[in-house]
Write a protein that holds these residues in place. Structure first.
Motif, mmCIF file in Angstrom:
data_model
loop_
_atom_site.group_PDB
_atom_site.id
_atom_site.type_symbol
_atom_site.label_atom_id
_atom_site.label_comp_id
_atom_site.label_asym_id
_atom_site.label_seq_id
_atom_site.Cartn_x
_atom_site.Cartn_y
_atom_site.Cartn_z
ATOM 1 N N ASP A 1 15.469 -6.833 12.454
ATOM 2 C CA ASP A 1 14.348 -6.723 11.532
ATOM 3 C C ASP A 1 14.120 -5.270 11.146
ATOM 4 O OD1 ASP A 1 12.956 -5.714 13.781
ATOM 5 O OD2 ASP A 1 11.996 -7.633 14.183
ATOM 6 N N ALA A 2 13.391 -5.074 10.067
ATOM 7 C CA ALA A 2 13.154 -3.731 9.547
ATOM 8 C C ALA A 2 11.834 -3.713 8.798
ATOM 9 C CB ALA A 2 14.294 -3.289 8.627
ATOM 10 N N ALA A 3 11.288 -2.498 8.626
ATOM 11 C CA ALA A 3 10.052 -2.330 7.861
ATOM 12 C C ALA A 3 10.036 -0.947 7.246
ATOM 13 C CB ALA A 3 8.832 -2.536 8.753
ATOM 14 N N PHE A 4 9.385 -0.841 6.086
ATOM 15 C CA PHE A 4 9.162 0.442 5.429
ATOM 16 C C PHE A 4 7.726 0.447 4.928
ATOM 17 C CE2 PHE A 4 9.181 3.492 1.940
ATOM 18 C CZ PHE A 4 9.860 4.563 2.513
ATOM 19 N N CYS A 5 6.982 1.484 5.292
ATOM 20 C CA CYS A 5 5.561 1.544 4.982
ATOM 21 C C CYS A 5 5.219 2.887 4.336
ATOM 22 C CB CYS A 5 4.720 1.385 6.251
ATOM 23 S SG CYS A 5 5.110 -0.076 7.230
ATOM 24 N N VAL A 6 4.291 2.852 3.400
ATOM 25 C CA VAL A 6 3.828 4.057 2.722
ATOM 26 C C VAL A 6 2.312 4.045 2.683
ATOM 27 C CG1 VAL A 6 3.876 5.438 0.618
ATOM 28 C CG2 VAL A 6 5.892 4.102 1.265
ATOM 29 N N THR A 7 1.712 5.148 3.127
ATOM 30 C CA THR A 7 0.271 5.323 3.041
ATOM 31 C C THR A 7 -0.023 6.325 1.933
ATOM 32 O OG1 THR A 7 -0.153 4.812 5.366
ATOM 33 C CG2 THR A 7 -1.767 6.191 4.257
ATOM 34 N N ILE A 8 -0.775 5.889 0.913
ATOM 35 C CA ILE A 8 -1.075 6.730 -0.239
ATOM 36 C C ILE A 8 -2.346 6.188 -0.908
ATOM 37 C CG2 ILE A 8 0.395 5.401 -1.811
ATOM 38 C CD1 ILE A 8 1.167 8.044 -3.178
ATOM 39 N N ASP A 9 -3.185 7.098 -1.384
ATOM 40 C CA ASP A 9 -4.404 6.728 -2.127
ATOM 41 C C ASP A 9 -5.283 5.745 -1.355
ATOM 42 O OD1 ASP A 9 -3.580 8.351 -4.224
ATOM 43 O OD2 ASP A 9 -2.546 6.708 -5.254
ATOM 44 N N GLY A 10 -5.395 5.959 -0.047
ATOM 45 C CA GLY A 10 -6.294 5.135 0.753
ATOM 46 C C GLY A 10 -5.782 3.758 1.102
#
Length: 364
Positions: free
Chosen positions: A57-66
């Motif tokens: 399994d894999a994941a990609f996450c981005v935190t931007i603009d709240g």
């Protein structure tokens, strides 16, 4: 049960590479994070391999603009451990222990990426983690950690973001942890009677700082190590007897950590002026009720969701495990170095020396 991995001289048992011991909880994982100096973007990724479960399994996450955007994927891997692609997410080893590439192809989410991580120092080998609950082996694994620089582009909702000014950390860990579906007969004390985890990789211009600690309910460490690593030069290890730390009142979130390195001091302070600077590890599957590591979602499945970042969330399993973007000051031989990194924190159960009680009772 021969696979492509058997053509590489990596065997350490008489078995084919597809067979990794007899413990169904064996895993092999890549982790990455990155952040801009001003905290306007924070991203993270993971790819996990579970040979006995035949899942990747894999994941990609981005935190931007709240907001935190979470893209996740899972597949049945047919024992091919070297095909490091799960749906749209791929990890490529460009130069072992030095450079890795991470790509996110077009998918049903608004996120794509083509980025590369270049290490700035030799990997830190953390002490082997071995923990039992009575007679049962809960974990037995090794992790290596590297800080470094990022390059490339992440696209979110059609906006191309050049991450050439971002720094971050990558790690590799492998061994035994609880993965996949819950065991039919968990330990009598429960699967999470107590776990106190602090992990702090920090990037400086001339040094890399690192500290971690696993403590028991009394606050005594059962695995602890710190490293101050000159980017050009030798690494200095330290293992402080005590951690000077404080929590934000009414939470289990760290306010500040101060450490004696033996040749100076390291002070780490999570940022609090912008809610977008806290990353929920559940985005990568940690403690997630559906996308937990090693869960079977069929031949191939992807998922996407968005979390609105709350500066004061309720304490539960999806918000208690975080990485907090942090400023740091390292003092070496009387000279101050200013850097940036994360404080990863997972505090379940009591921790007497810092005043935590109960399973998730907040600090006073």
């Amino acid at each position: 049960m021969l696979t492509k991995g058997d053509d590489y001289p990596l065997h350490q048992t008489p078995e084919p590479m597809a067979v990794s011991g007899g413990n169904r909880n064996f895993y092999d994982r890549y982790f990455f994070n990155g952040y801009s100096p001003d905290g306007s973007i924070f991203f993270a990724a993971a790819l996990g391999i579970y040979p006995q479960l035949d899942i990747m399994d894999a994941a990609f996450c981005v935190t931007i603009d709240g907001k935190q955007h979470n893209l996740r994927a899972s597949k049945r891997m047919s024992s091919e451990r070297l095909e490091l692609t799960v749906g749209p997410i791929t990890v490529t080893i460009v130069e072992p222990l030095q450079k890795l590439r991470l790509t996110v192809a077009g998918n049903d989410s608004p996120i794509t990426a083509d980025i590369s991580f270049t290490a700035c120092h030799h990997p830190i080998e953390e002490p082997r983690f071995i923990r039992r609950e009575g007679p049962r082996l809960l974990m037995d694994y090794t992790r290596m950690t590297q800080n470094g620089d990022w390059s490339g582009t992440i696209t979110v909702d059609g906006q191309d973001i050049d991450i050439g000014n971002c720094r971050g950390t990558r790690d590799r860990s492998w061994g035994i942890r609880q993965v996949g579906a819950a065991e039919s007969q968990p330990p009598p004390a429960g699967e999470f009677p107590q776990f106190w985890w602090l992990w702090t990789p920090i990037n400086f211009d001339e040094h890399c700082g690192f500290f971690h600690s696993n403590d028991d309910g009394e606050g005594e460490p059962w695995n602890r190590r710190g490293v101050v690593d000159a980017i050009i030069g030798s690494a200095t290890e330290f293992e402080p007897k005590a951690i000077d730390l404080s929590y934000h009142s009414g939470s289990r979130r760290i306010k500040q950590v101060q450490l004696d390195t033996g040749n100076g001091a390291l002070a780490i302070t999570p940022r609090t002026d912008d809610q977008a600077r806290t990353f929920y590890m559940s985005g990568l599957g940690y403690l997630h009720p559906v996308w937990g590591h090693g869960m079977d979602h069929g031949d191939l499945e992807t998922g996407y969701d968005v979390i609105a970042l709350d500066p004061e969330p309720g304490i539960d399993m999806t918000t208690i495990h975080i990485q907090a973007l942090s400023d740091a000051v390292l003092t070496v031989d009387g000279k101050e170095h200013h850097g940036i990194g994360v404080v990863e924190q997972l505090f379940i159960g009591p921790h007497a020396t810092s005043g935590l009680t109960g399973i998730m009772d907040p600090a006073a």
